[in-house]
Write a protein that holds these residues in place. Structure first.
Motif, PDB file in Angstrom:
ATOM      1  N   UNK A  26       0.847  -1.198   0.000  1.00 50.39           N
ATOM      2  CA  UNK A  26       0.000   0.000   0.000  1.00 50.39           C
ATOM      3  C   UNK A  26       0.880   1.245   0.000  1.00 50.39           C
ATOM      4  N   UNK A  27       0.341   2.321  -0.555  1.00 48.00           N
ATOM      5  CA  UNK A  27       1.095   3.556  -0.722  1.00 48.00           C
ATOM      6  C   UNK A  27       1.033   4.445   0.507  1.00 48.00           C
ATOM      7  N   UNK A  28       2.197   4.958   0.886  1.00 44.89           N
ATOM      8  CA  UNK A  28       2.262   6.122   1.755  1.00 44.89           C
ATOM      9  C   UNK A  28       2.963   7.232   0.979  1.00 44.89           C
ATOM     10  N   UNK A  63      -3.421  -0.222  -2.656  1.00 49.39           N
ATOM     11  CA  UNK A  63      -3.915   1.147  -2.693  1.00 49.39           C
ATOM     12  C   UNK A  63      -3.312   2.000  -1.597  1.00 49.39           C
ATOM     13  N   UNK A  64      -4.082   2.885  -1.047  1.00 46.10           N
ATOM     14  CA  UNK A  64      -3.607   3.816  -0.017  1.00 46.10           C
ATOM     15  C   UNK A  64      -3.431   3.101   1.317  1.00 46.10           C
ATOM     16  N   UNK A  65      -2.328   3.403   1.984  1.00 44.79           N
ATOM     17  CA  UNK A  65      -2.102   2.914   3.339  1.00 44.79           C
ATOM     18  C   UNK A  65      -3.105   3.606   4.270  1.00 44.79           C
ATOM     19  N   UNK A  69      -3.905   7.732   6.546  1.00 42.37           N
ATOM     20  CA  UNK A  69      -5.047   8.646   6.489  1.00 42.37           C
ATOM     21  C   UNK A  69      -5.922   8.603   7.736  1.00 42.37           C
ATOM     22  N   UNK A  70      -5.632   7.671   8.644  1.00 43.21           N
ATOM     23  CA  UNK A  70      -6.396   7.634   9.894  1.00 43.21           C
ATOM     24  C   UNK A  70      -5.600   8.206  11.060  1.00 43.21           C
ATOM     25  N   UNK A  71      -4.309   8.410  10.867  1.00 41.01           N
ATOM     26  CA  UNK A  71      -3.474   9.003  11.899  1.00 41.01           C
ATOM     27  C   UNK A  71      -3.475  10.530  11.706  1.00 41.01           C
ATOM     28  N   UNK A  78      -6.802  14.681   1.663  1.00 40.88           N
ATOM     29  CA  UNK A  78      -7.057  14.027   0.383  1.00 40.88           C
ATOM     30  C   UNK A  78      -6.646  14.881  -0.811  1.00 40.88           C
ATOM     31  N   UNK A  79      -6.747  16.182  -0.681  1.00 41.66           N
ATOM     32  CA  UNK A  79      -6.321  17.046  -1.783  1.00 41.66           C
ATOM     33  C   UNK A  79      -4.846  16.819  -2.107  1.00 41.66           C
TER      34      UNK A  79
END
Length: 260
Positions: A26-28, A63-65, A69-71, A78-79
């Motif tokens: 997953x992407x960071x 996909x997205x890590x 996005x939750x930390x 998101x932008x």
């Protein structure tokens, strides 16, 4: 180079591997920027005449890590994720004047699936799967998923997969035209290398003109596309590879293209 992206160049093929196997690749932020830099390096490297994107371990890319996005201390918003991370990856893949193959070695989910679908040719191991996972967490397909998916498989199927988030295995993906081919686990690696090396030996500039013409075809009228084909055909006919191709045909021998 960031360790989340691995690069190996062999027989004029750049093999770019996503390397976060414990996170299903997953992407960071770091991985997204590392991939952009690696693609830029491949653009500038004349030794590279074809590119393969693949993943280390059991997954292609999940996909997205989600942790990023939750930390609240890590989440860039998101932008920024879309405009700085994913969108530049998609535009690079489509604008690189070299063929890009997605070799999907396992699950490709969310942005990972759509990065694969943005490539020129998509092949997969038989055990691979593709998931538009966005709706499962209240998001929409990004990374050009809403652009390429309906063009590949039609509006109805694309709409259903985007909304329902159903998993599509490699066999079904090939059947519906989402990917070019799938291979058995026994032949997958050899088939990927054979395909990539074949492309690397082909007339690189002609392939680049083909890619650019296909990009334009999404929005051009018939008349505009015919005019573009004329422009690119004339340009291709002025390359050294065209001369070599015609000579080889007349002499009944295999052409030796150099990408010039």
């Amino acid at each position: 180079m960031d360790s989340s992206i691995l690069l190996t160049i062999q027989n004029q093929v750049a093999y770019i591997s996503f390397n976060r196997p414990r996170k299903f690749n997953s992407f960071n932020r770091e991985m997204a920027f590392a991939l952009q830099k690696t693609l830029d390096d491949c653009i500038r490297n004349d030794e590279v005449r074809a590119i393969v994107l693949t993943g280390e371990g059991k997954a292609f890319c999940a996909g997205q890590d989600i942790q990023e996005i939750t930390d609240p201390d890590q989440h860039p918003g998101f932008k920024q994720i879309l405009e700085d991370h994913y969108n530049p990856i998609i535009t690079r893949i489509r604008n690189i004047e070299k063929p890009v193959i997605a070799a999907v070695n396992g699950v490709a989910a969310g942005a990972g699936a759509n990065i694969a679908l943005a490539c020129d040719i998509v092949v997969a191991i038989e055990q691979a799967s593709f998931i538009q996972a966005f709706s499962k967490i209240g998001l929409i397909p990004d990374s050009a998923g809403t652009f390429f998916l309906p063009r590949l498989i039609g509006f109805q199927r694309a709409s259903a997969l985007a909304m329902l988030g159903d998993k599509v295995d490699a066999v079904e993906a090939e059947r519906m035209g989402m990917i070019y081919k799938y291979f058995s686990a026994e032949t997958y690696q050899a088939e990927v290398e054979q395909l990539a090396e074949k492309l690397a030996k082909m007339p690189t500039k002609a392939l680049a003109y083909t890619k650019k013409a296909l990009n334009k075809s999404f929005n051009n009228s018939l008349e505009d596309q015919l005019a573009l084909e004329s422009e690119y055909q004339i340009a291709a006919a002025n390359t050294e590879d065209y001369e070599e191709g015609v000579s080889a045909f007349m002499e009944k021998r295999e052409a030796k293209f150099k990408g010039h």
